[in-house]
Write a protein that holds these residues in place. Structure first.
Motif, PDB file in Angstrom:
ATOM      1  N   ILE A 136     -16.234  -0.682   4.431  1.00  0.00           N
ATOM      2  CA  ILE A 136     -15.796  -2.055   4.144  1.00  0.00           C
ATOM      3  C   ILE A 136     -14.512  -2.385   4.916  1.00  0.00           C
ATOM      4  CG2 ILE A 136     -16.871  -2.182   1.868  1.00  0.00           C
ATOM      5  CD1 ILE A 136     -14.160  -1.540   0.656  1.00  0.00           C
ATOM      6  N   GLY A 137     -14.179  -1.605   5.923  1.00  0.00           N
ATOM      7  CA  GLY A 137     -13.003  -1.890   6.724  1.00  0.00           C
ATOM      8  C   GLY A 137     -11.718  -1.667   5.953  1.00  0.00           C
ATOM      9  N   THR A 138     -10.793  -2.584   6.099  1.00  0.00           N
ATOM     10  CA  THR A 138      -9.474  -2.448   5.477  1.00  0.00           C
ATOM     11  C   THR A 138      -9.373  -3.190   4.147  1.00  0.00           C
ATOM     12  OG1 THR A 138      -8.653  -4.364   6.707  1.00  0.00           O
ATOM     13  CG2 THR A 138      -8.367  -2.182   7.730  1.00  0.00           C
ATOM     14  N   ALA A 139     -10.505  -3.467   3.504  1.00  0.00           N
ATOM     15  CA  ALA A 139     -10.492  -4.249   2.261  1.00  0.00           C
ATOM     16  C   ALA A 139      -9.697  -3.551   1.166  1.00  0.00           C
ATOM     17  CB  ALA A 139     -11.924  -4.519   1.793  1.00  0.00           C
ATOM     18  N   ASN A 140      -9.828  -2.230   1.075  1.00  0.00           N
ATOM     19  CA  ASN A 140      -9.092  -1.499   0.033  1.00  0.00           C
ATOM     20  C   ASN A 140      -7.583  -1.580   0.241  1.00  0.00           C
ATOM     21  OD1 ASN A 140     -11.296  -0.564  -1.516  1.00  0.00           O
ATOM     22  ND2 ASN A 140     -11.668   1.102  -0.051  1.00  0.00           N
ATOM     23  N   TYR A 141      -7.179  -1.542   1.497  1.00  0.00           N
ATOM     24  CA  TYR A 141      -5.743  -1.630   1.796  1.00  0.00           C
ATOM     25  C   TYR A 141      -5.222  -3.049   1.575  1.00  0.00           C
ATOM     26  CZ  TYR A 141      -6.006   3.067   3.689  1.00  0.00           C
ATOM     27  OH  TYR A 141      -6.181   4.434   3.826  1.00  0.00           O
ATOM     28  N   GLU A 142      -6.070  -4.049   1.809  1.00  0.00           N
ATOM     29  CA  GLU A 142      -5.663  -5.416   1.515  1.00  0.00           C
ATOM     30  C   GLU A 142      -5.484  -5.623   0.018  1.00  0.00           C
ATOM     31  OE1 GLU A 142      -8.646  -7.842   3.265  1.00  0.00           O
ATOM     32  OE2 GLU A 142      -8.178  -7.237   5.334  1.00  0.00           O
ATOM     33  N   ARG A 143      -6.295  -4.956  -0.775  1.00  0.00           N
ATOM     34  CA  ARG A 143      -6.168  -5.061  -2.231  1.00  0.00           C
ATOM     35  C   ARG A 143      -4.841  -4.486  -2.729  1.00  0.00           C
ATOM     36  NH1 ARG A 143     -10.955  -2.338  -5.268  1.00  0.00           N
ATOM     37  NH2 ARG A 143      -9.528  -2.816  -7.013  1.00  0.00           N
ATOM     38  N   LEU A 144      -4.275  -3.548  -1.981  1.00  0.00           N
ATOM     39  CA  LEU A 144      -2.996  -2.974  -2.391  1.00  0.00           C
ATOM     40  C   LEU A 144      -1.918  -4.043  -2.495  1.00  0.00           C
ATOM     41  CD1 LEU A 144      -2.926   0.283  -0.220  1.00  0.00           C
ATOM     42  CD2 LEU A 144      -3.372   0.122  -2.665  1.00  0.00           C
ATOM     43  N   PHE A 145      -1.999  -5.067  -1.645  1.00  0.00           N
ATOM     44  CA  PHE A 145      -1.010  -6.134  -1.637  1.00  0.00           C
ATOM     45  C   PHE A 145      -1.413  -7.301  -2.532  1.00  0.00           C
ATOM     46  CE2 PHE A 145      -0.797  -3.869   2.402  1.00  0.00           C
ATOM     47  CZ  PHE A 145       0.544  -3.545   2.457  1.00  0.00           C
ATOM     48  N   GLU A 146      -2.660  -7.291  -2.997  1.00  0.00           N
ATOM     49  CA  GLU A 146      -3.137  -8.363  -3.861  1.00  0.00           C
ATOM     50  C   GLU A 146      -3.083  -7.984  -5.335  1.00  0.00           C
ATOM     51  OE1 GLU A 146      -7.051  -9.027  -2.449  1.00  0.00           O
ATOM     52  OE2 GLU A 146      -6.423  -9.861  -0.500  1.00  0.00           O
ATOM     53  N   ASP A 147      -3.194  -6.700  -5.637  1.00  0.00           N
ATOM     54  CA  ASP A 147      -3.191  -6.246  -7.032  1.00  0.00           C
ATOM     55  C   ASP A 147      -1.756  -6.184  -7.545  1.00  0.00           C
ATOM     56  OD1 ASP A 147      -3.500  -5.051  -9.478  1.00  0.00           O
ATOM     57  OD2 ASP A 147      -4.861  -3.488  -8.773  1.00  0.00           O
ATOM     58  N   PRO A 148      -1.385  -7.000  -8.534  1.00  0.00           N
ATOM     59  CA  PRO A 148       0.004  -6.977  -9.019  1.00  0.00           C
ATOM     60  C   PRO A 148       0.384  -5.680  -9.706  1.00  0.00           C
ATOM     61  CG  PRO A 148      -1.377  -8.380 -10.414  1.00  0.00           C
ATOM     62  CD  PRO A 148      -2.201  -8.015  -9.226  1.00  0.00           C
ATOM     63  N   MET A 149      -0.605  -4.950 -10.232  1.00  0.00           N
ATOM     64  CA  MET A 149      -0.293  -3.695 -10.919  1.00  0.00           C
ATOM     65  C   MET A 149       0.161  -2.615  -9.947  1.00  0.00           C
ATOM     66  SD  MET A 149      -0.188  -3.664 -14.104  1.00  0.00           S
ATOM     67  CE  MET A 149      -0.056  -1.876 -14.206  1.00  0.00           C
ATOM     68  N   VAL A 150      -0.237  -2.713  -8.690  1.00  0.00           N
ATOM     69  CA  VAL A 150       0.229  -1.752  -7.692  1.00  0.00           C
ATOM     70  C   VAL A 150       1.732  -1.891  -7.506  1.00  0.00           C
ATOM     71  CG1 VAL A 150       0.103  -1.064  -5.269  1.00  0.00           C
ATOM     72  CG2 VAL A 150      -1.986  -1.616  -6.512  1.00  0.00           C
TER      73      VAL A 150
END
Length: 296
Positions: free
Chosen positions: A49-63
């Motif tokens: 899925i490419g870099t989708a997981n890494y993009e979620r790191l900046f979108e998930d407030p719990m991170v």
């Protein structure tokens, strides 16, 4: 002869090499691969899925929350651990009779299983009937709700961490015993007091041990898991406050409760980069203040 010795040496270390290649290096490479994938644990299929997981790191407030809690804990715990460990080492270094007994007693908390330690601290930190709050009440202080109040959750974990600081203490004790006694005798003849001798002789001579302990404790602080998990997350229910959600805790929840291994792998690699950068900065800055006897 040299060839046979080399072969024999590699044969002796081959179990360790095999374990490192399979369970450490191999696992790291595999986690990097699935961090760019949507991994299905039931089938073992990883869909890129490419870099989708890494993009979620900046979108998930719990991170960000978990990373902030971890940083807060590290800033609070590491200096306190260093100071307590150094203080205990100085006390033990001054003991002459029965020193072995005292060293064993001070080291026992390190040998206590973390689960047992967490069970004890659940009783000690109880806001209503805990021994710590009872002791504070005896001197007229109203103790906080250690395990409920978000402002005191991280300090409660720091207290539990400091309880097992004896491993760091042993390193300091070994460093203190390597300081030449002649330096103290000369300084005493020159009229230097204990505080002056401590700042001018003891600290510079053990600066290498201080640097090592700060580096190791910082890395361990960013991987804090056991204490927080046993105190607040051992049950499947969600903790009452986000103040106890550290980075490794949230990574564990994503991997083994949500089964989102791809996102968890991306979190792990982000933590690796953060720790690597902080360690490089510490090495760069710390080397300016470390005294190396070979450089005299």
């Amino acid at each position: 002869m040299r060839g046979r010795e080399a072969i024999a040496g590699y044969l002796f270390i081959s179990p360790w090499l095999l374990g490192f290649l399979v369970f450490t290096l191999g696992a790291m490479v595999y986690s990097l691969v699935i961090s760019f994938s949507r991994y299905q644990p039931a089938t073992g299929v990883a869909t890129p899925i490419g870099t989708a997981n890494y993009e979620r790191l900046f979108e998930d407030p719990m991170v960000a929350t978990a990373l902030g809690n971890t940083l807060y804990y590290a800033v609070l715990a590491v200096p306190l651990e260093v100071c307590v460990a150094l203080g205990l080492a100085l006390l033990l270094n001054g003991v002459r009779r029965g020193s072995g007994v005292f060293r064993t007693i001070f080291y026992l908390p390190k040998m206590t299983p973390t689960v047992a330690t967490a069970s004890v601290f659940l009783l000690l930190l109880n806001g209503n009937q805990g021994a710590i709050n009872r002791g504070l009440a005896a001197i007229g202080i109203d103790g906080p709700q250690w395990l409920v109040d978000p402002a005191w959750i991280k300090p409660s974990i720091v207290l539990m961490t400091v309880w097992g600081v004896s491993g760091t203490m042993v390193i300091f004790l070994a460093a203190l015993q390597q300081v030449p006694r002649d330096l103290y005798e000369v300084a005493e003849l020159d009229g230097a007091g204990r505080i002056r001798r401590f700042w001018s002789i003891t600290l510079p001579m053990i600066s290498g041990a201080i640097f090592f302990n700060v580096l190791v404790l910082t890395i361990a602080a960013f991987q804090i898991f056991d204490q927080a998990f046993l105190l607040f997350h051992r049950d499947q229910v969600q903790a009452s406050s986000d103040a106890s959600v550290f980075y490794a805790i949230y990574l564990f929840q994503q991997a083994f409760r949500q089964f989102d291994f791809g996102f968890a792998a991306a979190m792990a690699w982000l933590l690796f980069l953060i720790v690597l950068v902080i360690s490089l900065i510490q090495v760069r800055v710390g080397n300016r203040f470390v005294y190396y006897e070979s450089e005299r």
